[in-house]
Design an enzyme around this catalytic site. Sequence first.
Site, mmCIF file in Angstrom:
data_model
loop_
_atom_site.group_PDB
_atom_site.id
_atom_site.type_symbol
_atom_site.label_atom_id
_atom_site.label_comp_id
_atom_site.label_asym_id
_atom_site.label_seq_id
_atom_site.Cartn_x
_atom_site.Cartn_y
_atom_site.Cartn_z
ATOM 1 N N THR A 160 -15.404 30.461 52.148
ATOM 2 C CA THR A 160 -16.448 29.447 51.945
ATOM 3 C C THR A 160 -17.533 29.956 51.007
ATOM 4 O O THR A 160 -18.020 29.222 50.139
ATOM 5 C CB THR A 160 -17.064 29.046 53.294
ATOM 6 O OG1 THR A 160 -16.035 28.519 54.137
ATOM 7 C CG2 THR A 160 -18.136 27.988 53.115
ATOM 8 N N SER A 219 -16.067 39.990 64.517
ATOM 9 C CA SER A 219 -16.672 39.571 63.254
ATOM 10 C C SER A 219 -17.296 38.190 63.375
ATOM 11 O O SER A 219 -18.446 37.964 62.988
ATOM 12 C CB SER A 219 -15.608 39.571 62.147
ATOM 13 O OG SER A 219 -16.112 39.009 60.955
ATOM 14 N N ASP A 232 -6.252 41.364 59.300
ATOM 15 C CA ASP A 232 -7.463 40.963 60.011
ATOM 16 C C ASP A 232 -7.183 41.128 61.503
ATOM 17 O O ASP A 232 -6.868 40.164 62.193
ATOM 18 C CB ASP A 232 -7.807 39.505 59.673
ATOM 19 C CG ASP A 232 -9.220 39.129 60.083
ATOM 20 O OD1 ASP A 232 -9.962 40.019 60.532
ATOM 21 O OD2 ASP A 232 -9.583 37.945 59.946
#
EC number: 2.4.2.57
Length: 505
Positions: free
Chosen positions: A205, A266, A258
């Site tokens: 984003t 996170s 991830d």
Amino acid sequence: MLFLNAKFIDLDLGENAVIVNEEDLKGTSYYPQDRVLIESHAGSVIGNIYSTKTMVNKGEVGMLVSELAEISISEGEEVKLRHAEKPESIPFIKKKMDGQVLNPHEIRTIIDEIVSKKLSNIELSAFVSSTYINGMNMDEISEMTKRIAETGDMIAWEKSLVVDIHSIGGVPGNKYALLSIPILAAAGITVPKTSSRAITSPAGTADVMEVLTNVELKEEEIKRIVKTTNGCLAWGGGVNLAPADDIIINVERPVSIDPQPQLLASVMAKKIATGIKYTVIDIPVGKGVKIKNEAEGAKLARKFIELGESLNIKVECVLTYGGQPLGRAIGPALEAREAIEALQDPKNAPKSLIEKALSLAGILLELGGAAQIGEGQNLAWEILESGKALEKFNQIITEQGGTPKKPEEIELGDYVEEILAPIDGYITDISNTAITNVVKEAGAPRDKKAGILLNSKIGNKVKQGDVLYTIYSGSEERLVSAINLARRVYPVKVEGMLIERISKF
């Protein structure tokens, strides 16, 4: 101990490093990759030694920009190098590599030494890999989340109700926030959206929003913008929010992993740091994304909700379809274009983008009290269709330092290639993984103008010679690499109605 004169090196290695002429290392107890303490009159910093024949002269020590700023050293100033102690967290990392549970002190020490840059990228990679392979229990994740948040700034708000939407990512073209955030802000909901840059996808984003305006905002700027507009779309790393998280992400990005403990920590650390009380977590499910099926998605959702309870944050999760890219545009500039087009003319925008943006915004409109239960999505559509969301989006862009643009004013890569349908048939698959890899090969997200524009989606009928998708890049060399990769991995598959002919002969 070595006494050398500091030399400015305009280089970013992602870690603290000192570059020493190999002649200065001869006959000493210092070797490449040794950890050293660099001391000056103004302070000290830890770095790893790299040797060179030519980059610095004998008697000099090359220091990176970040290090010079960290301890205010002037070029040419004499500094002292001496062996640094091994980080306290090294045995704790080995403990996690062996699959053991870490106690709160061990977790906090690891996070503290990540932020203070006492750990090299190699050591940090070992920690990330250990959590990817062996995982963490909820107590470990909760402790890690809190400590990651505590290592940076914490934003406090005058309003008690502050909300957020977050996607765990993995879906190419996942630009929903550029619609959902202005919808919520236009409804009077306080929604300070901070995002990371891309980890496994071609554009986060923050990468998309950066095409349109400044996203590197300080805490006071975010407070001012949110007070004026009710919302923002900023990069979390620019605000010093949970800095440990950004350091970890930089290690994860090259190998596109991830780990779930890091993912949970996170996301929620950023919520703590930005003072969020209610959040909706989007968990895309499908082939080629992080979560492969609904059972896995439900399991992760329960973890987010449990973690939220331990942090006093109300969490609601939604499983969304992630089996193909969201919308038709993938890559920062293309996604920015598509988001603005959707805000301007939602009736003609990709249905997948509109439906996802409205669904997520609708839930928070209900949680925030702006809409009755079951009516949030209808209110979100009214705000979008009326043009209020576009007006709010342009206001946010302006307040963040940008100038609102028309879609056609957003520049795309000069090097372009159309990929054509090889046969008549139907699009049977669009591979998220292949699309992501091709867009990255074209240069995204660093090259904001790189990307793919899909002409058709799964189920659409095409004729031989129709354009399936178009690749854009700012580099001819990158475009050629992307084309060659696309020819090997077939991001968009076309098949005829006849799959196979079988007979006894």
